[in-house]
Design a protein around this motif. Structure first.
Motif, PDB file in Angstrom:
ATOM      1  N   LEU A 135     -32.233  22.158  23.521  1.00 57.49           N
ATOM      2  CA  LEU A 135     -32.880  23.576  22.994  1.00 57.49           C
ATOM      3  C   LEU A 135     -31.889  24.528  23.373  1.00 57.49           C
ATOM      4  CD1 LEU A 135     -36.555  22.500  24.041  1.00 57.49           C
ATOM      5  CD2 LEU A 135     -35.523  22.361  21.750  1.00 57.49           C
ATOM      6  N   GLY A 136     -30.908  24.311  24.006  1.00 56.95           N
ATOM      7  CA  GLY A 136     -29.890  25.456  24.464  1.00 56.95           C
ATOM      8  C   GLY A 136     -29.506  26.535  23.334  1.00 56.95           C
ATOM      9  N   SER A 137     -29.589  27.786  23.778  1.00 58.31           N
ATOM     10  CA  SER A 137     -29.090  29.020  22.827  1.00 58.31           C
ATOM     11  C   SER A 137     -30.253  29.345  21.965  1.00 58.31           C
ATOM     12  CB  SER A 137     -27.896  28.852  22.449  1.00 58.31           C
ATOM     13  OG  SER A 137     -26.943  28.880  23.713  1.00 58.31           O
ATOM     14  N   CYS A 138     -31.492  28.767  21.806  1.00 59.82           N
ATOM     15  CA  CYS A 138     -32.580  29.063  21.087  1.00 59.82           C
ATOM     16  C   CYS A 138     -33.645  30.152  21.663  1.00 59.82           C
ATOM     17  CB  CYS A 138     -33.469  27.871  20.611  1.00 59.82           C
ATOM     18  SG  CYS A 138     -32.539  26.741  19.920  1.00 59.82           S
ATOM     19  N   PRO A 139     -34.096  31.121  20.832  1.00 54.61           N
ATOM     20  CA  PRO A 139     -34.998  32.234  21.534  1.00 54.61           C
ATOM     21  C   PRO A 139     -36.490  31.811  21.915  1.00 54.61           C
ATOM     22  CG  PRO A 139     -35.085  32.277  19.073  1.00 54.61           C
ATOM     23  CD  PRO A 139     -33.890  31.184  19.379  1.00 54.61           C
ATOM     24  N   LEU A 140     -36.757  30.306  22.338  1.00 52.98           N
ATOM     25  CA  LEU A 140     -37.843  29.944  22.914  1.00 52.98           C
ATOM     26  C   LEU A 140     -38.323  30.788  24.114  1.00 52.98           C
ATOM     27  CD1 LEU A 140     -37.048  26.204  22.366  1.00 52.98           C
ATOM     28  CD2 LEU A 140     -38.675  27.446  21.066  1.00 52.98           C
ATOM     29  N   VAL A 141     -39.424  30.785  24.095  1.00 55.31           N
ATOM     30  CA  VAL A 141     -40.287  31.492  25.207  1.00 55.31           C
ATOM     31  C   VAL A 141     -41.141  30.576  25.863  1.00 55.31           C
ATOM     32  CG1 VAL A 141     -39.928  33.736  24.489  1.00 55.31           C
ATOM     33  CG2 VAL A 141     -42.151  32.343  23.776  1.00 55.31           C
ATOM     34  N   ARG A 142     -41.546  29.407  25.317  1.00 53.93           N
ATOM     35  CA  ARG A 142     -42.487  28.486  26.032  1.00 53.93           C
ATOM     36  C   ARG A 142     -41.987  27.073  25.560  1.00 53.93           C
ATOM     37  NH1 ARG A 142     -48.037  29.663  25.935  1.00 53.93           N
ATOM     38  NH2 ARG A 142     -48.303  27.801  26.539  1.00 53.93           N
ATOM     39  N   LEU A 143     -42.316  25.874  26.279  1.00 52.45           N
ATOM     40  CA  LEU A 143     -42.332  24.577  25.987  1.00 52.45           C
ATOM     41  C   LEU A 143     -43.847  24.082  25.556  1.00 52.45           C
ATOM     42  CD1 LEU A 143     -40.067  23.125  28.710  1.00 52.45           C
ATOM     43  CD2 LEU A 143     -39.634  23.437  26.096  1.00 52.45           C
ATOM     44  N   PRO A 144     -44.127  23.332  24.798  1.00 53.98           N
ATOM     45  CA  PRO A 144     -45.474  22.593  24.538  1.00 53.98           C
ATOM     46  C   PRO A 144     -46.294  22.495  26.023  1.00 53.98           C
ATOM     47  CG  PRO A 144     -43.914  21.266  23.385  1.00 53.98           C
ATOM     48  CD  PRO A 144     -42.989  22.225  24.228  1.00 53.98           C
ATOM     49  N   ASP A 145     -47.220  22.871  25.991  1.00 54.47           N
ATOM     50  CA  ASP A 145     -48.167  22.895  27.108  1.00 54.47           C
ATOM     51  C   ASP A 145     -48.447  21.408  27.821  1.00 54.47           C
ATOM     52  OD1 ASP A 145     -48.606  25.511  27.123  1.00 54.47           O
ATOM     53  OD2 ASP A 145     -50.517  25.056  25.573  1.00 54.47           O
ATOM     54  N   ASP A 146     -48.556  20.257  26.830  1.00 59.12           N
ATOM     55  CA  ASP A 146     -48.855  19.203  27.228  1.00 59.12           C
ATOM     56  C   ASP A 146     -47.515  18.268  27.102  1.00 59.12           C
ATOM     57  OD1 ASP A 146     -49.533  16.402  28.243  1.00 59.12           O
ATOM     58  OD2 ASP A 146     -51.201  16.282  26.216  1.00 59.12           O
ATOM     59  N   LEU A 147     -46.758  18.104  28.309  1.00 64.05           N
ATOM     60  CA  LEU A 147     -45.683  17.209  28.128  1.00 64.05           C
ATOM     61  C   LEU A 147     -45.736  15.630  28.704  1.00 64.05           C
ATOM     62  CD1 LEU A 147     -42.872  19.797  28.942  1.00 64.05           C
ATOM     63  CD2 LEU A 147     -43.923  19.191  26.935  1.00 64.05           C
ATOM     64  N   SER A 148     -47.007  15.444  28.951  1.00 67.87           N
ATOM     65  CA  SER A 148     -47.277  14.094  29.740  1.00 67.87           C
ATOM     66  C   SER A 148     -46.722  12.868  28.843  1.00 67.87           C
ATOM     67  CB  SER A 148     -48.975  13.928  29.972  1.00 67.87           C
ATOM     68  OG  SER A 148     -49.458  13.907  28.651  1.00 67.87           O
ATOM     69  N   SER A 158     -31.369  17.106  19.190  1.00 70.71           N
ATOM     70  CA  SER A 158     -30.371  18.270  19.283  1.00 70.71           C
ATOM     71  C   SER A 158     -30.755  19.516  18.241  1.00 70.71           C
ATOM     72  CB  SER A 158     -28.983  17.862  18.935  1.00 70.71           C
ATOM     73  OG  SER A 158     -28.735  16.701  19.947  1.00 70.71           O
ATOM     74  N   LEU A 159     -31.696  20.534  18.872  1.00 66.73           N
ATOM     75  CA  LEU A 159     -31.970  21.667  18.001  1.00 66.73           C
ATOM     76  C   LEU A 159     -31.452  22.926  18.787  1.00 66.73           C
ATOM     77  CD1 LEU A 159     -35.822  21.036  17.735  1.00 66.73           C
ATOM     78  CD2 LEU A 159     -34.209  21.579  15.911  1.00 66.73           C
ATOM     79  N   GLY A 160     -30.381  22.686  19.585  1.00 65.81           N
ATOM     80  CA  GLY A 160     -29.605  24.021  20.152  1.00 65.81           C
ATOM     81  C   GLY A 160     -28.922  24.931  18.951  1.00 65.81           C
ATOM     82  N   ARG A 161     -28.780  25.890  19.354  1.00 66.98           N
ATOM     83  CA  ARG A 161     -28.155  27.049  18.618  1.00 66.98           C
ATOM     84  C   ARG A 161     -28.835  27.449  17.233  1.00 66.98           C
ATOM     85  NH1 ARG A 161     -23.069  28.683  20.515  1.00 66.98           N
ATOM     86  NH2 ARG A 161     -22.569  27.316  22.345  1.00 66.98           N
ATOM     87  N   ASN A 162     -30.188  27.288  17.148  1.00 62.75           N
ATOM     88  CA  ASN A 162     -31.092  27.529  16.021  1.00 62.75           C
ATOM     89  C   ASN A 162     -31.490  28.850  16.517  1.00 62.75           C
ATOM     90  OD1 ASN A 162     -31.592  25.757  13.730  1.00 62.75           O
ATOM     91  ND2 ASN A 162     -31.228  24.286  15.561  1.00 62.75           N
ATOM     92  N   PRO A 163     -30.996  30.005  15.878  1.00 63.96           N
ATOM     93  CA  PRO A 163     -31.205  31.358  16.572  1.00 63.96           C
ATOM     94  C   PRO A 163     -32.618  31.766  16.161  1.00 63.96           C
ATOM     95  CG  PRO A 163     -29.714  31.474  14.437  1.00 63.96           C
ATOM     96  CD  PRO A 163     -30.117  30.190  15.031  1.00 63.96           C
ATOM     97  N   LYS A 164     -33.217  31.230  14.984  1.00 65.64           N
ATOM     98  CA  LYS A 164     -34.759  31.461  14.902  1.00 65.64           C
ATOM     99  C   LYS A 164     -35.806  30.389  15.188  1.00 65.64           C
ATOM    100  CE  LYS A 164     -32.928  33.611  10.459  1.00 65.64           C
ATOM    101  NZ  LYS A 164     -32.914  33.772   9.094  1.00 65.64           N
ATOM    102  N   LEU A 165     -35.361  29.601  16.242  1.00 64.41           N
ATOM    103  CA  LEU A 165     -36.454  28.622  16.576  1.00 64.41           C
ATOM    104  C   LEU A 165     -37.262  29.079  17.757  1.00 64.41           C
ATOM    105  CD1 LEU A 165     -37.125  25.580  16.216  1.00 64.41           C
ATOM    106  CD2 LEU A 165     -35.813  25.229  18.374  1.00 64.41           C
ATOM    107  N   THR A 166     -38.506  29.153  17.254  1.00 65.49           N
ATOM    108  CA  THR A 166     -39.653  29.887  18.307  1.00 65.49           C
ATOM    109  C   THR A 166     -40.702  28.987  18.433  1.00 65.49           C
ATOM    110  OG1 THR A 166     -40.456  31.207  16.445  1.00 65.49           O
ATOM    111  CG2 THR A 166     -39.017  32.182  17.614  1.00 65.49           C
ATOM    112  N   SER A 167     -40.924  27.689  17.815  1.00 65.86           N
ATOM    113  CA  SER A 167     -41.969  26.941  17.818  1.00 65.86           C
ATOM    114  C   SER A 167     -41.600  25.609  17.909  1.00 65.86           C
ATOM    115  CB  SER A 167     -42.855  27.024  16.685  1.00 65.86           C
ATOM    116  OG  SER A 167     -43.851  25.940  16.645  1.00 65.86           O
ATOM    117  N   LEU A 168     -42.288  24.783  18.905  1.00 61.04           N
ATOM    118  CA  LEU A 168     -42.093  23.423  18.977  1.00 61.04           C
ATOM    119  C   LEU A 168     -43.066  22.593  18.698  1.00 61.04           C
ATOM    120  CD1 LEU A 168     -39.660  23.540  22.314  1.00 61.04           C
ATOM    121  CD2 LEU A 168     -39.255  23.181  19.997  1.00 61.04           C
ATOM    122  N   ALA A 169     -44.197  23.044  18.159  1.00 59.25           N
ATOM    123  CA  ALA A 169     -45.185  22.527  17.678  1.00 59.25           C
ATOM    124  C   ALA A 169     -45.097  20.749  16.978  1.00 59.25           C
ATOM    125  CB  ALA A 169     -46.251  23.266  16.807  1.00 59.25           C
TER     126      ALA A 169
END
Length: 181
Positions: free
Chosen positions: A150-163, A126-137
């Motif tokens: 990941l709700g209410s985080c400023p993320l613009v993309r998910l990791p490329d490989d979700l396999s 549960s990483l929601g509401r982390n207003p500075k979270l921009t990387s999921l590396a």
């Protein structure tokens, strides 16, 4: 503070000293949940700290020092540091290979905590509401993941490989800046 003065000399080790230091300002330690560690609840803090292998759930509301040594908590299943103003997790958390649930919402993380990457039992994050979270590396290495918030985080993309996320059942991305999933 008297509890802390008595506990550590009696233990002869510092396994949970950083956790205790985080709570020194709160003598009653209201957020260190000592009642759900094992059947036959502990009667006092020193007794609980003397049995780190019995700790299965750790709840901290005043944060946790990045240099805390949590490696003695080998049976830790759930970590709840929600709303604790945290920016990083101790690297020693990587030794807690039985960790299943990490409640990290409403903090100040800027990236997915590296200490959680690849933990084999981790199924809920549960990483929601982390207003500075921009990387999921590193999150892509959590192959047991079933639930991800990941709700209410400023993320613009998910990791490329979700396999590797074949077990993922739910993902909350509401309130993010994602343009595609």
């Amino acid at each position: 503070q008297e509890i802390f003065v008595r506990a550590y000399p009696a233990l002869g080790r510092e396994a949970l000293h950083a956790v205790a230091l985080a709570h020194q300002r709160h003598p009653a330690i209201p957020s260190l949940d000592l009642t759900s560690y094992k059947p036959g609840d502990y009667s006092d803090v020193p007794d609980a700290l003397a049995h780190p292998l019995d700790v299965i759930r750790l709840t901290l509301r005043s944060g946790l020092a990045a240099e805390a040594d949590l490696s003695a908590l080998a049976n830790l299943r759930e970590l709840d540091v929600a709303a604790a103003r945290m920016t990083e997790l101790p690297t020693s958390l990587a030794a807690c290979t039985k960790l299943e649930r990490a409640h990290l919402y409403n903090n100040q993380f800027t990236a997915f905590p590296p200490a959680l990457s690849g933990l084999p039992a981790l199924h809920t994050v549960s990483l929601g509401r982390n207003p500075k979270l921009t990387s999921l590396a590193g999150l892509e290495r959590c192959t047991a993941l079933e639930h991800l918030d990941l709700g209410s985080c400023p993320l613009v993309r998910l990791p490329d490989d979700l396999s590797g996320w074949s077990k993922l059942a739910t993902i909350d991305v509401g309130g993010t800046n994602l343009t595609q999933v």
